[in-house]
Design a protein around this motif. Structure first.
Motif, PDB file in Angstrom:
ATOM      1  N   PRO A   1      -1.303  13.933   0.800  1.00 25.65           N
ATOM      2  CA  PRO A   1      -0.780  13.139   1.913  1.00 25.65           C
ATOM      3  C   PRO A   1      -0.313  14.051   3.033  1.00 25.65           C
ATOM      4  CG  PRO A   1       0.788  13.183   0.100  1.00 25.65           C
ATOM      5  CD  PRO A   1      -0.456  13.857  -0.397  1.00 25.65           C
TER       6      PRO A   1
ATOM      7  N   TRP B   1       1.025  13.410  -5.554  1.00 23.30           N
ATOM      8  CA  TRP B   1       1.288  13.769  -4.156  1.00 23.30           C
ATOM      9  C   TRP B   1       1.808  15.192  -4.017  1.00 23.30           C
ATOM     10  CZ3 TRP B   1       4.192   8.546  -3.163  1.00 23.30           C
ATOM     11  CH2 TRP B   1       3.232   7.517  -3.036  1.00 23.30           C
TER      12      TRP B   1
ATOM     13  N   GLY C   1      -6.595   0.732   4.873  1.00 25.65           N
ATOM     14  CA  GLY C   1      -7.613   1.519   5.564  1.00 25.65           C
ATOM     15  C   GLY C   1      -7.912   0.961   6.942  1.00 25.65           C
TER      16      GLY C   1
ATOM     17  N   PRO D   1      -6.888  13.399  -1.739  1.00 28.11           N
ATOM     18  CA  PRO D   1      -6.347  14.396  -0.810  1.00 28.11           C
ATOM     19  C   PRO D   1      -4.818  14.427  -0.840  1.00 28.11           C
ATOM     20  CG  PRO D   1      -6.843  12.377   0.377  1.00 28.11           C
ATOM     21  CD  PRO D   1      -7.305  12.161  -1.037  1.00 28.11           C
TER      22      PRO D   1
ATOM     23  N   LYS E   1      -3.967   8.301  -5.078  1.00 29.90           N
ATOM     24  CA  LYS E   1      -5.074   8.813  -4.261  1.00 29.90           C
ATOM     25  C   LYS E   1      -5.341   7.883  -3.086  1.00 29.90           C
ATOM     26  CE  LYS E   1      -9.926  10.316  -4.659  1.00 29.90           C
ATOM     27  NZ  LYS E   1      -9.760  11.773  -4.519  1.00 29.90           N
ATOM     28  N   SER E   2      -5.355   6.578  -3.330  1.00 29.02           N
ATOM     29  CA  SER E   2      -5.604   5.599  -2.265  1.00 29.02           C
ATOM     30  C   SER E   2      -4.523   5.663  -1.191  1.00 29.02           C
ATOM     31  CB  SER E   2      -5.660   4.191  -2.859  1.00 29.02           C
ATOM     32  OG  SER E   2      -6.723   4.053  -3.781  1.00 29.02           O
TER      33      SER E   2
ATOM     34  N   THR F   1      -4.769   8.787   0.857  1.00 25.10           N
ATOM     35  CA  THR F   1      -5.849   8.628   1.829  1.00 25.10           C
ATOM     36  C   THR F   1      -5.387   7.810   3.016  1.00 25.10           C
ATOM     37  OG1 THR F   1      -7.498   8.758   0.058  1.00 25.10           O
ATOM     38  CG2 THR F   1      -8.217   7.812   2.150  1.00 25.10           C
ATOM     39  N   GLY F   2      -4.636   6.732   2.747  1.00 28.96           N
ATOM     40  CA  GLY F   2      -4.086   5.924   3.833  1.00 28.96           C
ATOM     41  C   GLY F   2      -3.131   6.710   4.704  1.00 28.96           C
ATOM     42  N   ASP F   3      -2.337   7.573   4.096  1.00 25.56           N
ATOM     43  CA  ASP F   3      -1.426   8.408   4.871  1.00 25.56           C
ATOM     44  C   ASP F   3      -2.205   9.380   5.752  1.00 25.56           C
ATOM     45  OD1 ASP F   3       1.416   9.055   5.335  1.00 25.56           O
ATOM     46  OD2 ASP F   3       0.888  11.017   4.517  1.00 25.56           O
ATOM     47  N   LEU F   4      -3.277   9.926   5.192  1.00 27.93           N
ATOM     48  CA  LEU F   4      -4.137  10.841   5.944  1.00 27.93           C
ATOM     49  C   LEU F   4      -4.784  10.130   7.134  1.00 27.93           C
ATOM     50  CD1 LEU F   4      -5.678  13.610   6.087  1.00 27.93           C
ATOM     51  CD2 LEU F   4      -7.391  12.551   4.613  1.00 27.93           C
ATOM     52  N   LEU F   5      -5.373   8.970   6.870  1.00 29.64           N
ATOM     53  CA  LEU F   5      -6.088   8.239   7.930  1.00 29.64           C
ATOM     54  C   LEU F   5      -5.155   7.761   9.030  1.00 29.64           C
ATOM     55  CD1 LEU F   5      -8.542   6.082   5.776  1.00 29.64           C
ATOM     56  CD2 LEU F   5      -9.073   8.152   7.078  1.00 29.64           C
TER      57      LEU F   5
END
Length: 293
Positions: A144, A128, A48, A142, A76-77, A80-84
């Motif tokens: 990816p 995913w 993150g 979310p 999920k984690s 989220t990292g891919d999104l951020l």
């Protein structure tokens, strides 16, 4: 370039400086690994921060151990990292080398196998893909940013492991202790053949090694010091015996020659592993690798 996550006495300022220096440089990827029973930063939490601290460089876990996590929560984690990070995540996974990491989180050591890892990767890929893997009202998100999820690399040096991973992995996140490119190319050949047999495109081929830049004796002592600390599960006399030939220590000009040898056997990326938290090591390597960018 790998973050110095296995070095002692890290703080947020040091980690942020390293991340931004790597992002500003010619490096293609920023890497970090996972241990539990050690004093390194936790891998998902660090993801993150790295997603926020960087803008350009690809983020690569080298490696995470799925068996140490609930696979749905890990999916999920990482999504989220891919999104951020704007879709910059690559996930390297392995079975892990330390039973104590499994015991520390209550994971079953019997799952420390390729089958145990592949089963969890399969769950992550379903999450995913937007499938419902639980009785929840909506699928776990979310999603990816990368369709189907981040690229997956298998962390291994074993031919049998590579062959079994060809069904689900996109490539290799390997390692070399002695920098023998002939032996490394034999591993690559196994991967190339396994991926071809599985009807998949050429695998992404990465390897890694510990490094220290400086004059010979001081640089080699830096590697030795790091190995003594990191390989704390191995009797010190064994570490001392292997230290003179493990990893790489030398000057900038010598590093150019080493990287060219790996380039010649078809290596897509070399993931350099630092043996010091001194950011000057990164800046010096940046000058060397600019020609490879």
């Amino acid at each position: 370039m790998t973050m110095p996550v296995m070095e002692p006495d890290l703080d947020a300022s040091t980690l942020k400086t390293w991340a931004r220096t790597i992002d500003d440089g010619p490096f293609s990827s920023l890497c970090w690994g996972e241990r539990i029973a050690f004093d390194n930063p936790e891998a998902v939490a660090l993801l993150g921060a790295l997603a926020v601290w960087t803008e350009r460089v690809r983020l690569v876990t080298t490696v995470m151990v799925p068996q140490l996590h609930d696979p749905v929560l890990l999916a999920k984690s990482l999504a989220t990292g891919d999104l951020l990070s704007g879709g910059r995540l690559t996930v390297g996974v392995g079975i892990g080398g330390r039973r104590e990491d499994y015991e520390a989180v209550g994971a079953d050591p019997a799952t420390q196998t390729m089958r145990g890892m592949a089963e969890r990767v399969a769950v992550m890929k379903r999450v995913w893909a937007g499938e419902k893997v639980t009785d929840s009202v909506v699928p776990v998100g979310p999603a990816p940013l990368q369709m189907g999820g981040p690229r997956l690399l298998v962390g291994t040096i074993g031919p049998k492991t590579l062959r079994s991973a060809a069904a689900w992995a996109d490539g290799l996140a390997g390692t070399t202790l002695d920098l023998d490119t002939d032996k490394q190319n034999e591993v690559y050949d196994v991967a190339r053949a396994a991926w071809a047999q599985a009807g998949k495109p050429k695998p992404f081929l990465a390897t890694s090694f510990w490094f220290a830049l400086g004059d010979a004796d001081a640089a080699r002592e830096q590697v030795h010091r790091h190995l003594r600390r990191y390989m704390n599960w191995i009797p010190a006399e064994f570490v001392d015996a292997m230290a003179p030939t493990t990893g790489w220590a030398g000057t900038e000009d010598e590093l150019v020659g080493v990287l060219k040898r790996f380039e010649d056997i078809g290596t897509d990326e070399v993931h350099l592993i630092p043996t010091s938290a001194d950011v000057e090591q990164v800046r010096r390597v940046a000058d060397v690798v600019e020609d490879f960018a």
